[in-house]
Write a protein that holds these residues in place. Structure first.
Motif, PDB file in Angstrom:
ATOM      1  N   GLU A   1       0.813  -1.171  -0.071  1.00 27.23           N
ATOM      2  CA  GLU A   1       0.035  -0.126  -0.081  1.00 27.23           C
ATOM      3  C   GLU A   1       0.813   1.321  -0.022  1.00 27.23           C
ATOM      4  O   GLU A   1       0.515   2.111  -0.740  1.00 27.23           O
ATOM      5  N   ALA A   2       2.096   1.327   0.545  1.00 25.88           N
ATOM      6  CA  ALA A   2       3.048   2.461   0.528  1.00 25.88           C
ATOM      7  C   ALA A   2       3.306   2.863  -0.840  1.00 25.88           C
ATOM      8  O   ALA A   2       3.506   3.761  -1.203  1.00 25.88           O
ATOM      9  N   ARG A   3       3.884   1.493  -1.461  1.00 29.71           N
ATOM     10  CA  ARG A   3       4.276   1.538  -2.906  1.00 29.71           C
ATOM     11  C   ARG A   3       3.052   2.362  -3.712  1.00 29.71           C
ATOM     12  O   ARG A   3       3.445   3.028  -4.515  1.00 29.71           O
ATOM     13  N   GLN A   4       1.790   1.936  -3.620  1.00 29.33           N
ATOM     14  CA  GLN A   4       0.786   2.357  -4.311  1.00 29.33           C
ATOM     15  C   GLN A   4       0.564   3.922  -4.128  1.00 29.33           C
ATOM     16  O   GLN A   4       0.179   4.547  -4.997  1.00 29.33           O
ATOM     17  N   ASN A   5       0.830   4.299  -2.873  1.00 30.95           N
ATOM     18  CA  ASN A   5       0.610   5.568  -2.436  1.00 30.95           C
ATOM     19  C   ASN A   5       1.464   6.427  -2.919  1.00 30.95           C
ATOM     20  O   ASN A   5       1.333   7.406  -3.460  1.00 30.95           O
ATOM     21  N   TRP A   6       2.870   5.933  -3.072  1.00 26.49           N
ATOM     22  CA  TRP A   6       3.840   6.561  -3.752  1.00 26.49           C
ATOM     23  C   TRP A   6       3.506   6.789  -5.355  1.00 26.49           C
ATOM     24  O   TRP A   6       3.656   7.856  -5.700  1.00 26.49           O
ATOM     25  N   LYS A   7       3.326   5.871  -5.793  1.00 27.24           N
ATOM     26  CA  LYS A   7       2.817   6.149  -7.252  1.00 27.24           C
ATOM     27  C   LYS A   7       1.798   7.026  -7.440  1.00 27.24           C
ATOM     28  O   LYS A   7       1.933   7.752  -8.385  1.00 27.24           O
TER      29      LYS A   7
END
Length: 101
Positions: free
Chosen positions: A52-58
């Motif tokens: 989810e952190a990676r998705q938030n970053w993207k």
């Protein structure tokens, strides 16, 4: 005369190759942070929080710089910080420089 033409041709070709290499270099922006929390046991919360952190970053990168920069595989200077906050809560923060090629 032929020798002069050959030198001019080689100089022009070398200059052209230099510009191709320069355009192939990544274009990077300032670091962007992505974060998320998730719950789970036996590491499942940490795994979910990382995704989810990676998705938030993207999503943040796409909003700031456009979708061409939102590829996590092109990011540079990536730093992760994932911690278990409570019994079941895990929090992950990622900071990375978005780049495009």
């Amino acid at each position: 005369m032929t020798r002069k033409l050959a030198v001019v041709f080689l100089a022009t070709a070398a200059a052209g190759l230099g510009s191709v290499e320069a355009s192939a270099l990544p274009r990077c922006r300032a670091p962007v942070e992505g974060y998320a929390t998730a719950t789970g046991i036996l590491g499942a919360g940490s795994a979910k929080a990382r995704v989810e952190a990676r998705q938030n970053w993207k999503a943040t990168v796409a909003r700031l710089y456009g979708p061409r920069y939102a590829s996590f595989s092109n990011a540079q200077d990536t730093q992760w910080d994932c911690k278990k906050g409570a019994i079941l809560l895990a929090k992950c923060v990622i900071v990375a420089r978005p780049c495009r090629y």
